[in-house]
Motif scaffolding. Structure first.
Motif, PDB file in Angstrom:
ATOM      1  N   ASP A   1     -33.417 -26.033 -29.946  1.00 59.28           N
ATOM      2  CA  ASP A   1     -34.708 -25.423 -30.238  1.00 59.28           C
ATOM      3  C   ASP A   1     -34.775 -25.014 -31.701  1.00 59.28           C
ATOM      4  N   TYR A   2     -35.975 -24.625 -32.110  1.00 61.95           N
ATOM      5  CA  TYR A   2     -36.249 -24.224 -33.489  1.00 61.95           C
ATOM      6  C   TYR A   2     -36.502 -22.727 -33.507  1.00 61.95           C
ATOM      7  N   THR A   3     -35.805 -22.011 -34.381  1.00 62.12           N
ATOM      8  CA  THR A   3     -36.016 -20.584 -34.554  1.00 62.12           C
ATOM      9  C   THR A   3     -36.718 -20.367 -35.889  1.00 62.12           C
TER      10      THR A   3
ATOM     11  N   MET B   1     -18.639 -13.069 -24.387  1.00 62.28           N
ATOM     12  CA  MET B   1     -19.528 -14.174 -24.087  1.00 62.28           C
ATOM     13  C   MET B   1     -20.516 -13.714 -23.028  1.00 62.28           C
ATOM     14  N   VAL B   2     -21.800 -14.034 -23.252  1.00 61.43           N
ATOM     15  CA  VAL B   2     -22.859 -13.630 -22.338  1.00 61.43           C
ATOM     16  C   VAL B   2     -23.608 -14.883 -21.899  1.00 61.43           C
ATOM     17  N   LEU B   3     -23.874 -15.013 -20.607  1.00 59.96           N
ATOM     18  CA  LEU B   3     -24.665 -16.132 -20.119  1.00 59.96           C
ATOM     19  C   LEU B   3     -26.092 -16.034 -20.643  1.00 59.96           C
TER      20      LEU B   3
ATOM     21  N   GLY C   1     -31.681 -22.034 -26.619  1.00 61.18           N
ATOM     22  CA  GLY C   1     -31.408 -20.634 -26.321  1.00 61.18           C
ATOM     23  C   GLY C   1     -31.349 -19.765 -27.559  1.00 61.18           C
ATOM     24  N   THR C   2     -31.163 -20.381 -28.721  1.00 59.99           N
ATOM     25  CA  THR C   2     -31.097 -19.605 -29.959  1.00 59.99           C
ATOM     26  C   THR C   2     -32.409 -18.876 -30.216  1.00 59.99           C
TER      27      THR C   2
END
Length: 132
Positions: free
Chosen positions: A101-103, A7-9, A41-42
């Protein structure tokens, strides 16, 4: 299965992506153009992966396919998470904390679904089949 997981912040994504072979994320929704809507964040992870030439895969079930066509972040409905930054922030400072968010599809290599492995461009064809 023995698959190594770390897991990465959020703030450490670019740093950590140099050491990975690929990125695999889930999605809250897959839109008609093959882009995805997911937790905030995606999109930044996808941007970093693209810059570092790392494949970016999305795993999502076909029931998450939606007949929506966002073009940018502003096309998503506004939904903000409450955030308490404590007494250090003056009241005159606005806090913008969107929940998702939208990727865009340009940053997605493949979508792994119950319908098979799809390119982002194939999502609209699958949506036609689901709704016909």
């Amino acid at each position: 299965l023995g698959v190594p997981v770390t897991m990465v912040l959020d703030s450490g994504v670019a740093y950590a992506l140099e050491r990975v072979d690929l990125v695999l994320l889930g999605a809250e929704g897959v839109v008609e153009n093959g882009g995805v809507i997911n937790k905030l964040g995606t999109y930044q992870i996808a941007l970093c992966a693209k810059c570092l030439n790392k494949p970016f895969y999305v795993a999502a079930e076909s029931y998450k396919f939606a007949r929506l066509y966002p073009l940018n972040q502003q096309d998503l409905p506004l939904e903000h998470k409450p955030v308490d930054v404590g007494p250090l922030l003056p009241r005159s400072v606005a806090v913008d904390n969107p929940s998702r968010d939208y990727t865009p599809p340009a940053y997605i290599n493949l979508l792994v679904t119950d319908l098979g492995v799809l390119t982002p461009a194939a999502v609209s064809d699958e949506l036609i089949q689901l709704y016909v």
